[in-house]
Design a protein around this motif. Structure first.
Motif, short mmCIF file in Angstrom:
data_model
loop_
_atom_site.label_atom_id
_atom_site.label_comp_id
_atom_site.label_asym_id
_atom_site.label_seq_id
_atom_site.Cartn_x
_atom_site.Cartn_y
_atom_site.Cartn_z
N GLN A 233 -2.78 4.18 -3.46
CA GLN A 233 -3.04 2.59 -4.19
C GLN A 233 -2.84 1.42 -3.51
OE1 GLN A 233 -0.06 2.71 -7.38
NE2 GLN A 233 -1.77 2.22 -9.38
N LEU A 234 -3.47 1.02 -3.97
CA LEU A 234 -2.84 -0.59 -2.91
C LEU A 234 -2.90 -1.69 -4.13
CD1 LEU A 234 -3.72 -2.90 -0.85
CD2 LEU A 234 -5.81 -3.22 -1.22
N THR A 235 -1.92 -2.99 -4.27
CA THR A 235 -1.33 -3.30 -5.18
C THR A 235 -1.28 -4.46 -4.47
OG1 THR A 235 0.22 -1.96 -5.92
CG2 THR A 235 0.80 -4.08 -6.25
N ILE A 236 -2.82 -5.56 -5.20
CA ILE A 236 -2.13 -7.37 -4.62
C ILE A 236 -1.37 -7.73 -5.68
CG2 ILE A 236 -4.20 -8.80 -4.55
CD1 ILE A 236 -6.26 -6.67 -3.94
N GLY A 237 -0.68 -8.79 -5.15
CA GLY A 237 0.44 -9.91 -6.53
C GLY A 237 -0.60 -10.74 -6.54
N MET A 238 -1.05 -10.80 -8.09
CA MET A 238 -1.82 -12.62 -7.76
C MET A 238 -1.56 -13.03 -7.73
SD MET A 238 -4.75 -12.86 -9.38
CE MET A 238 -5.22 -12.09 -10.27
N PRO A 239 0.41 -13.69 -7.60
CA PRO A 239 0.91 -15.54 -7.27
C PRO A 239 0.04 -15.08 -5.98
CG PRO A 239 2.23 -13.77 -8.37
CD PRO A 239 1.31 -12.92 -8.30
N LEU A 240 0.74 -14.49 -5.04
CA LEU A 240 -0.17 -15.77 -3.46
C LEU A 240 -1.40 -14.77 -3.82
CD1 LEU A 240 1.08 -14.52 -0.53
CD2 LEU A 240 0.47 -11.81 -0.97
N TRP A 241 -1.71 -13.75 -3.99
CA TRP A 241 -3.30 -13.80 -3.64
C TRP A 241 -3.81 -15.28 -3.89
CZ3 TRP A 241 -7.47 -10.56 -2.05
CH2 TRP A 241 -8.25 -10.33 -3.03
N THR A 242 -3.53 -15.92 -5.04
CA THR A 242 -3.68 -17.34 -5.30
C THR A 242 -4.03 -18.49 -4.35
OG1 THR A 242 -3.92 -16.47 -7.89
CG2 THR A 242 -3.92 -18.93 -7.19
N VAL A 243 -3.42 -18.34 -3.51
CA VAL A 243 -2.73 -19.37 -2.47
C VAL A 243 -3.58 -19.35 -1.56
CG1 VAL A 243 -0.05 -20.16 -3.96
CG2 VAL A 243 -0.50 -18.71 -1.68
N LEU A 244 -3.97 -17.57 -1.27
CA LEU A 244 -5.28 -17.45 -0.07
C LEU A 244 -6.03 -17.49 -0.27
CD1 LEU A 244 -2.99 -14.29 0.09
CD2 LEU A 244 -3.12 -16.27 1.78
N SER A 245 -6.95 -18.30 0.84
CA SER A 245 -7.89 -18.64 0.83
C SER A 245 -9.12 -17.52 0.45
CB SER A 245 -9.03 -19.00 2.21
OG SER A 245 -8.22 -18.20 3.60
N PRO A 246 -10.64 -17.25 1.03
CA PRO A 246 -10.91 -16.04 1.25
C PRO A 246 -10.84 -15.01 2.15
CG PRO A 246 -12.17 -17.55 -0.18
CD PRO A 246 -11.38 -18.44 0.92
N GLN A 247 -10.86 -15.62 3.66
CA GLN A 247 -10.65 -15.02 4.53
C GLN A 247 -9.20 -14.71 5.26
OE1 GLN A 247 -14.04 -14.16 4.70
NE2 GLN A 247 -13.68 -13.65 6.70
N GLN A 248 -8.26 -15.35 4.12
CA GLN A 248 -6.92 -14.92 4.25
C GLN A 248 -7.12 -13.74 3.04
OE1 GLN A 248 -5.01 -18.46 3.34
NE2 GLN A 248 -5.16 -19.74 5.55
N ARG A 249 -7.16 -13.85 2.79
CA ARG A 249 -7.45 -12.74 1.24
C ARG A 249 -8.13 -11.58 2.15
NH1 ARG A 249 -9.70 -16.16 -3.59
NH2 ARG A 249 -7.76 -16.96 -3.89
N VAL A 250 -8.67 -11.48 3.20
CA VAL A 250 -9.49 -10.50 3.57
C VAL A 250 -8.71 -9.85 4.34
CG1 VAL A 250 -11.36 -9.64 5.84
CG2 VAL A 250 -11.54 -10.57 3.43
N ALA A 251 -7.93 -10.62 5.80
CA ALA A 251 -6.85 -10.39 6.08
C ALA A 251 -5.71 -9.57 5.89
CB ALA A 251 -6.40 -12.00 6.86
N LEU A 252 -4.79 -10.04 4.74
CA LEU A 252 -3.45 -9.23 3.48
C LEU A 252 -4.39 -8.21 3.76
CD1 LEU A 252 -1.58 -9.68 2.12
CD2 LEU A 252 -2.70 -10.46 -0.29
N LEU A 253 -5.60 -7.78 3.10
CA LEU A 253 -5.86 -6.13 2.56
C LEU A 253 -6.21 -5.67 3.93
CD1 LEU A 253 -8.98 -7.50 -0.17
CD2 LEU A 253 -6.42 -6.48 -0.33
N ALA A 254 -6.33 -6.18 4.79
CA ALA A 254 -6.81 -5.73 5.81
C ALA A 254 -4.88 -4.60 6.19
CB ALA A 254 -7.22 -6.50 7.00
N HIS A 255 -4.43 -6.05 6.61
CA HIS A 255 -3.32 -5.67 7.39
C HIS A 255 -2.31 -3.71 6.03
CE1 HIS A 255 1.23 -6.33 8.23
NE2 HIS A 255 1.29 -5.76 6.99
N GLU A 256 -2.77 -4.43 4.62
CA GLU A 256 -2.26 -3.71 3.88
C GLU A 256 -2.63 -1.97 4.23
OE1 GLU A 256 0.56 -3.83 2.83
OE2 GLU A 256 0.35 -5.88 3.24
N VAL A 257 -4.10 -2.12 4.36
CA VAL A 257 -4.66 -0.67 4.51
C VAL A 257 -4.43 0.07 5.53
CG1 VAL A 257 -6.50 -1.09 2.46
CG2 VAL A 257 -6.85 -1.34 4.74
N PHE B 128 0.81 -0.55 0.14
CA PHE B 128 -0.11 0.19 -0.23
C PHE B 128 0.85 1.02 -0.09
CE2 PHE B 128 -2.22 3.47 1.92
CZ PHE B 128 -3.37 3.32 1.15
N GLY B 129 1.13 2.39 -1.06
CA GLY B 129 1.40 3.51 -0.89
C GLY B 129 0.63 4.11 -1.14
#
Ligand SMILES: [Zn+2]
Ligand SMILES: [Zn+2]
Length: 450
Positions: free
Chosen positions: A209-233, A199-200
């Motif tokens: 701007q929030l940037t999501i890396g597709m490879p990392l996103w791919t291996v996460l479960s939906p709730q882990q994705r929420v956790a990732l987004l929550a950390h960044e913002v 996040f920058g």
């Protein structure tokens, strides 16, 4: 005796002989795809060093000295990281201490140097300080250097940006997360091919701007994705000063100083040159070397001053993830970060195997994402543990912005969980919609990566 890739040599199907750790004699678990190591005594935790190319005794001594310095730095960072962990886990709120003020002051000095160069350059070019053309030439050079050192505010990425119209469900999810953590909305979301997310706040207009890396996103479960987004913002609300206008740009300028002062070792090997040139060259390089060392020290000092508030900010961002999801989801997200080597292996494999011709109407890309998800899903816990310990051991001393992952994982349970008021849930319906919105980027990124 097992080696780092013991597996490859054994014929498939043959039972592994009962292997014992040469260090402590406990039984070893051998896994085909991964290095064999001993979790009890950490035998073979780090892969053996590749044999160094032939070195003269002097080069050897120099390399050893550098290695000792590096190790001392790592030890120092480790000790400080443990300290910050202790402070945060005990609920220490007073993390805005003198070091933060010192970091601001150091940033001020950096900006002051840039400003002085600019003013000197302008004065010389205008002929105010030194009449005649030599002064003007020096002035132009100073202006060029000042331009190089200008405060850099970053620029939002244009490539791979998803508009609100193209990805309404994803934006809505991110908006909900922003609201839940108390952060302002993001201006744009970009998707790239990194094993990361970031996040920058960028540019003069301070574009979020929030940037999501597709490879990392791919291996996460939906709730882990929420956790990732929550950390960044969460970085907007966790008191992270490293990204501020004043200090962030100073750090960038320091990096530029470092780049500008790297001595040039190539010129003299190109051919015979005059004695005077040789001497002048050696002298200039010597001066650069001294400057370069000094700048390196400044960068290290800056990192050292930031370590405490920066790492504390990371823990706070992780705890926001826990608040919005759960300890298990946040742990899953952090653990996934360790699997970059698996991503690299999958990429390498896909690049080297002869490509099957894509069937008519079927894109060739999904292969990559499926293989990646499968490869990460099947990493055994023992290998995850090894990666965790390696990360703790080798954490770079220069980039200590993130606490080591094992401490981040420990923090999740060290702090008493607050009441989960409104966990943000990414249900399967919306998750599918988000994936559909990302499909175009997914395919494009796969093509770029392969
Ligand atoms: Zn052992
Ligand atoms: Zn972070």
């Amino acid at each position: 005796m097992p080696t780092t890739d013991a597996a490859g040599s054994r014929a498939p199907g043959t039972a592994a002989p009962a292997e014992r750790c040469p260090g402590c004699r406990s039984a070893l678990v051998v896994h085909e795809r991964f290095p064999t190591w001993c979790p009890s005594c950490e035998w073979n935790l780090l892969p053996p060093e590749p044999a160094a190319e032939h070195r003269t005794p002097r080069q050897q001594r120099r390399a050893e000295r550098a290695e000792r310095r590096e190790e001392a730095l790592r030890r120092d960072v480790r000790a400080r990281s443990e300290q910050v962990f202790k402070l945060v886990s005990e609920g220490g709120s007073d993390l805005q201490d003198g070091t933060t003020a010192a970091a601001y002051a150091l940033a001020g000095v950096v900006h002051l140097v840039s400003l002085t160069l600019l003013l000197l350059g302008l004065g010389l070019v205008a002929g105010l300080l030194l009449p005649g053309w030599p002064g003007r030439i020096v002035g132009v050079i100073l202006l060029a250097v000042a331009f190089q050192l200008r405060p850099r505010l970053g620029r939002p990425a244009r490539d791979g940006v998803l508009t609100r119209a193209a990805a309404p469900t994803l934006y809505e999810l991110v908006d909900r997360i922003c609201e839940a953590v108390g952060a302002p909305k993001v201006d744009s979301i970009a998707v790239d091919g990194e094993w990361n997310a970031s996040f920058g706040v960028l540019g003069l207009r301070r574009h979020r701007q929030l940037t999501i890396g597709m490879p990392l996103w791919t291996v996460l479960s939906p709730q882990q994705r929420v956790a990732l987004l929550a950390h960044e913002v969460g970085h907007c609300v966790n008191g992270d000063h490293r990204r501020g206008l004043w200090t962030g740009s100073a750090l960038n300028t320091l990096v530029e100083w470092y780049r500008l002062t790297v001595p040039d070792r190539t010129r003299l090997q190109e051919g015979p040159v005059g004695l005077i040139v040789t001497i002048a060259y050696a002298l200039a390089n010597r001066v650069l070397w001294v400057l370069n060392r000094a700048v390196r020290r400044l960068v290290l000092l800056m990192n050292r001053l930031w370590l405490r508030s920066g790492q504390a900010a990371e823990y706070r961002a992780d705890l926001l993830s826990v608040r919005l999801t759960s300890v298990a989801d946040t742990r899953g997200m952090l653990t996934a970060l360790l699997h970059r080597p698996t991503f690299e292996t999958v990429l390498h494999r896909q690049r080297t195997v002869p490509r099957r011709r894509p069937a008519a109407g079927r894109p060739a890309a999904p292969d990559l994402w499926q293989s990646l998800a499968e490869a990460v899903r099947t990493v055994p816990p023992l290998e995850t543990e090894r990666r965790l310990r390696v990360a703790g051991r080798l954490d770079s001393a220069v980039d200590s912005s993130h606490p080591p992952t094992h401490l981040r994982l420990r923090m999740l349970t060290a702090v008493p969980a607050e009441q989960h008021r409104h966990p943000v849930v990414l249900d399967s319906g919306r998750s599918a919609l988000v994936e559909a919105e990302l499909a175009g980027r997914r395919e494009r990124i796969a093509v770029d990566l392969l």
